[in-house]
Design an enzyme around this catalytic site. Sequence first.
Site, mmCIF file in Angstrom:
data_model
loop_
_atom_site.group_PDB
_atom_site.id
_atom_site.type_symbol
_atom_site.label_atom_id
_atom_site.label_comp_id
_atom_site.label_asym_id
_atom_site.label_seq_id
_atom_site.Cartn_x
_atom_site.Cartn_y
_atom_site.Cartn_z
ATOM 1 N N LYS A 263 0.948 -1.261 -0.056
ATOM 2 C CA LYS A 263 0.018 -0.037 0.252
ATOM 3 C C LYS A 263 1.043 1.319 0.054
ATOM 4 C CE LYS A 263 -3.321 2.467 2.991
ATOM 5 N NZ LYS A 263 -4.172 2.745 4.188
ATOM 6 N N ASP A 268 -2.547 9.919 4.343
ATOM 7 C CA ASP A 268 -3.906 9.575 4.180
ATOM 8 C C ASP A 268 -4.535 10.620 5.350
ATOM 9 O OD1 ASP A 268 -6.196 8.389 4.547
ATOM 10 O OD2 ASP A 268 -5.530 6.604 5.652
ATOM 11 N N LYS A 275 -9.821 12.561 9.081
ATOM 12 C CA LYS A 275 -9.549 12.155 10.258
ATOM 13 C C LYS A 275 -9.287 13.518 11.323
ATOM 14 C CE LYS A 275 -6.308 8.368 8.575
ATOM 15 N NZ LYS A 275 -7.115 7.246 9.231
ATOM 16 N N ASP A 286 1.550 5.962 5.754
ATOM 17 C CA ASP A 286 0.648 5.180 5.177
ATOM 18 C C ASP A 286 1.286 4.612 3.665
ATOM 19 O OD1 ASP A 286 -1.899 3.895 5.637
ATOM 20 O OD2 ASP A 286 -2.917 5.425 4.677
ATOM 21 N N ASP A 345 -12.027 7.279 4.206
ATOM 22 C CA ASP A 345 -10.886 6.906 5.058
ATOM 23 C C ASP A 345 -10.566 5.365 4.985
ATOM 24 O OD1 ASP A 345 -8.769 7.052 6.520
ATOM 25 O OD2 ASP A 345 -9.663 7.487 8.596
ATOM 26 N N GLU A 347 -9.495 3.778 2.465
ATOM 27 C CA GLU A 347 -8.993 4.045 1.137
ATOM 28 C C GLU A 347 -8.065 2.962 0.686
ATOM 29 O OE1 GLU A 347 -7.580 5.367 3.664
ATOM 30 O OE2 GLU A 347 -5.477 5.085 3.134
ATOM 31 N N ARG A 349 -7.801 0.015 1.028
ATOM 32 C CA ARG A 349 -8.375 -1.367 0.311
ATOM 33 C C ARG A 349 -8.730 -1.166 -1.036
ATOM 34 N NH1 ARG A 349 -12.677 -1.871 5.186
ATOM 35 N NH2 ARG A 349 -10.913 -0.626 6.196
HETATM 36 N N1 BES Z 1 -4.187 4.209 6.925
HETATM 37 C C1 BES Z 1 -5.306 3.981 8.076
HETATM 38 C C2 BES Z 1 -5.044 3.111 8.900
HETATM 39 C C3 BES Z 1 -4.152 3.205 10.017
HETATM 40 C C4 BES Z 1 -4.466 3.606 11.302
HETATM 41 C C5 BES Z 1 -2.836 3.124 9.916
HETATM 42 C C6 BES Z 1 -3.695 3.962 12.371
HETATM 43 C C7 BES Z 1 -1.932 3.434 10.919
HETATM 44 C C8 BES Z 1 -2.388 3.703 12.065
HETATM 45 C C9 BES Z 1 -6.463 3.384 7.079
HETATM 46 O O1 BES Z 1 -6.589 4.084 5.806
HETATM 47 C C10 BES Z 1 -7.947 3.771 7.796
HETATM 48 O O2 BES Z 1 -7.952 4.986 7.823
HETATM 49 N N2 BES Z 1 -8.567 2.940 8.070
HETATM 50 C C11 BES Z 1 -9.802 3.253 8.729
HETATM 51 C C12 BES Z 1 -10.838 2.240 8.141
HETATM 52 C C13 BES Z 1 -12.213 2.724 8.565
HETATM 53 C C14 BES Z 1 -12.696 3.766 8.376
HETATM 54 C C15 BES Z 1 -13.267 1.444 8.526
HETATM 55 C C16 BES Z 1 -9.699 2.923 10.416
HETATM 56 O O3 BES Z 1 -8.926 2.072 10.541
HETATM 57 O O4 BES Z 1 -9.994 3.669 11.160
HETATM 58 ZN ZN ZN Z 2 -4.579 4.754 4.984
HETATM 59 MN MN MN Z 3 -7.521 5.849 5.739
#
Ligand code: BES
Ligand code: ZN
Ligand code: MN
Length: 494
Positions: A263, A268, A275, A286, A345, A347, A349
């Site tokens: 990825k 992000d 966020k 990210d 968020d 994204e 996937r």
């Molecule tokens: N890049 C984040 C995941 C992440 C979180 C990486 C904390 C490192 C530390 C990912 O893109 C994300 O934002 N995931 C969301 C998914 C949710 C919206 C279903 C998450 O984990 O909150």
């Molecule tokens: Zn992300």
């Molecule tokens: Mn995200």
Amino acid sequence: MPLVVTHRVAAAAALKGPLVILPVAQGPLADSLAAFDQACGGALARCLASGDFTGAKDDTALVYPDPGGPERVLLVGMGEAEQVTAAALRRAAMIGGKKARTLGAPTASLLFTSSAAPKVAAGRAGQALAEGVPFGAWHYPDLKRPPESPKPDFTQCELITADASADFAAGLTRGNAVAAGQTLTRGLQVLPGNTCTPEYLGERARELAERHGFTITVMDKAAITKAGMHALLAVAKGSAVEPRFIILEHRGSKAAPVVLVGKGVTFDTGGISIKPPQNMEDMKYDMSGAAAVLGAFETIGLLKPTQHVIGLIPSCENMPSSTAYRPGDVVSSHLGKTIEVVNTDAEGRLLLGDALSWARQYSPAAVIDCATLTGAIVIALGHTASGLMGTDRALLDAVREAGEAADERVWELPLWDDYRELIKSEIADMKNSGGRAAGSITAGWFLREFAEGYPWAHVDIAGTAYTDRESPTQVKGPTGVMVRLFTEYLLARA
Ligand code: BES
Ligand code: ZN
Ligand code: MN
């Protein structure tokens, strides 16, 4: 200047210089160290006799020998000799490397005595030590102006053994290659989002490919559009910086390839589902999966394994803007499946889904993706292990074993059919988020929808890619996780 680790066969008693790093097991000083202690004027025995240092795991003591010996000796404890593993040796080397750098020692010797690690094969020992020292010594690029350089750089480390060993030397070669990969990965991870853009990742991949003779393709937005990667494009839409899709290939055999996917979200923000500001700066990490794939290719380029390996990196930035994709949008994908975006968020996937679909054309023997995919994996496993999911028992076992051997542990979560329900959409083939419950698994299930036709494993590294505090083995920041695991997996397969 990069740290160079070499091997020399020498009598410990003859060691001089600013620093000797000495990993030891718990208990009295080994007989094999008697002559060295004598050269130090008995300083080691005195240190042990004081009780200040016992050799317990992570215990350290800095000793100042009598004139004539080395200037300093750093004792690093590893616990009971019989329990000392390659991971314990690596950890001691990390601690030594970190201390050498912070002391400002321009050079160091690491004295390896097999009595400290009787259960570790020489090849594993050489590799672990060569990996560990540069890992511990790694630090931030100096972006301060004027540059802050109060201490000399740590640029040379000799591993010292009493006897010659071809296995140890071969281990050193592997370890140096892995260290170079980890250094490359961490150097990319640490870069801020305004420097490390998708375009920049593409340029670095090109430079890497030229250096090692890999085949490379860097697709720009037009090429990505032509390829039909609609999910990646949906995420990329909100940013002024263009996406890239990077393809690296090492053809070390004619067999079906192993495909590594990373990825590459260079920043992000969350997009329209933005966020909270707390720690948002960490979202420069990210792209850690992408950085791990590039680092693994650095190692592959140095070791040239007899393996066919392809690296895929979908890369873009996730921004909120008037051109950004929105919650409620339905987007298509490279595979043709439709996705209802309920959270912009989620994204990563979307990028990975297109990359996994792209991978199918290679008829791969295995596909392993790694991604800072979910915050939920940090809740489940903390910062100790990465999350593992997938469709193929043999591949999952191989990835888990590689993680154990490399001391980059992974722990499996189930992809039971029950969880598929959570990403059911009224309007499209699936939603891109199943909400808070089983957040890492529903992300895994989403990916599974695109990993058709080959054995697939997914590693969620959101909790392991970077640390938010300093530790005995490293500065706060990037860990380079997955470079050791990928290397271990590929070498075990060869
Ligand atoms: N890049 C984040 C995941 C992440 C979180 C990486 C904390 C490192 C530390 C990912 O893109 C994300 O934002 N995931 C969301 C998914 C949710 C919206 C279903 C998450 O984990 O909150
Ligand atoms: Zn992300
Ligand atoms: Mn995200």
